[in-house]
Design an enzyme around this catalytic site. Structure first.
Site: not given
Ligand code: PBG
Length: 315
Positions: A186, A238
């Protein structure tokens, strides 16, 4: 000739490849539109049930739930995230009672929606994210989400050691049946912007100390090895679009199913360009998803999941 192209296509999209991320907001009587994500809403408990039923009819495989608590319920420890009556837990019970086992019901396992500082973990005395103290919160969260009916938990906080701790916590309460979808690679990303609006995030600053640097690829394989050793049942990359090389590498080395998350900013870009008449919306959506499948994703989380599945069903 279309029939010939169809016959020889190397990559196909199927409704079962798709998982719908969905937001449910506490204390609202009507769904709340998300400005930067036209067509996506923060659901009420009731409209979430309807969205889940619609997802089943469209034939998609899963739904990933994100809870948005009332502002007054946010605190430094994110206690609403482990409250059995917290919004996400209520939503998990609602959706399970509506769709049973017809949809894989997944829960976001992270504290950022529930903390008043907006970080994915708890902070130490200096205001830094405290990895190990956060793991204890995640363990409790996993158990509460399993009790509420999650088939799969999705730890998205990128704390070191999170998969092992969550696996142990689930096994301790006899929930070996609950699977862990690890957010393995991520990246810290500007494309999460619209999501922060979607969950009413209180974050100031960034997550660069715990999410990966976009410049680095090899680190993802290291994260993959760790997550698999700790017991991940499925792994995820992601964002998806800007990280197809990472997805391809992970898909090549992983011996578990690989998911990719087409995130809020990827959604927003296509919708915005389409709204201006600069792009063919439907074709761009299908191309973006085909690219993600081609790079190696078995499953794709996308805000277009239900719509695309309906289109695929029409043929
Ligand atoms: C954090 C989380 C995020 C997303 C899913 N879980 C945002 C981040 O890490 O700031 C992003 C998902 C998206 O942008 O569609 N719990």
């Amino acid at each position: 000739m279309p029939a010939l192209r169809r016959m020889v296509a190397e990559t196909r999209l199927h409704p079962a490849d798709l998982i719908l991320p969905a937001f449910v907001r506490e204390g609202v009587a009507e769904p709340v539109p998300i400005g930067a994500m036209p067509g996506v809403v923060q659901h009420t408990r009731d409209t979430l049930r309807k969205a889940a039923v619609e997802a089943v009819s469209a034939g998609i495989s899963g739904i990933m739930l994100f809870g948005v608590p009332e502002d007054a319920k946010k605190d430094a420890l994110g206690t609403a995230g482990t409250d059995p009556d917290g919004i996400l837990q209520q939503a998990l019970r609602d959706v399970r009672s509506e769709v049973g086992d017809e949809l894989v019901v997944m829960s976001d396992l992270c504290l950022d929606e529930y903390t008043d500082h907006g970080h994915c973990g708890v902070l130490d005395a200096e205001g830094r994210v405290d990895n190990d103290a956060t793991l204890e919160r995640y363990a409790e969260m996993a158990q509460v989400q399993a009790d509420a009916g999650a088939h799969v938990v999705g730890p998205s906080g990128m704390m070191d050691g999170q998969i092992g701790v969550i696996r142990d916590a689930l096994d301790t309460i006899g929930r070996e049946d609950v699977a862990v979808l690890a957010y393995t690679a991520k990246y810290t990303s500007a494309f999460y912007g619209p999501f922060r609006e979607a969950v009413g995030s209180s974050l100031r600053g960034d997550r660069k100390t715990y999410q990966q640097d976009p410049a680095n690829a090899r680190e993802s394989l290291r994260e993959l090895a760790l997550d698999l050793a700790e017991g991940a049942d499925m792994v995820m990359v992601k964002p998806a679009g800007p990280y197809l090389d990472i997805l391809a590498k992970v898909a090549e080395s992983a011996d578990v199913p690989v998911a990719a998350y087409q995130i809020s900013g990827e959604y927003a870009m296509i919708e915005a360009a389409a709204e201006k008449g600069w792009i063919d919306r439907d074709a761009a959506i299908m191309e973006s998803l085909t690219g993600i499948r081609r790079a190696g994703a078995r499953m794709i989380l996308t805000y277009w999941a239900t719509e695309v599945a309906q289109r695929l069903n029409r043929g």
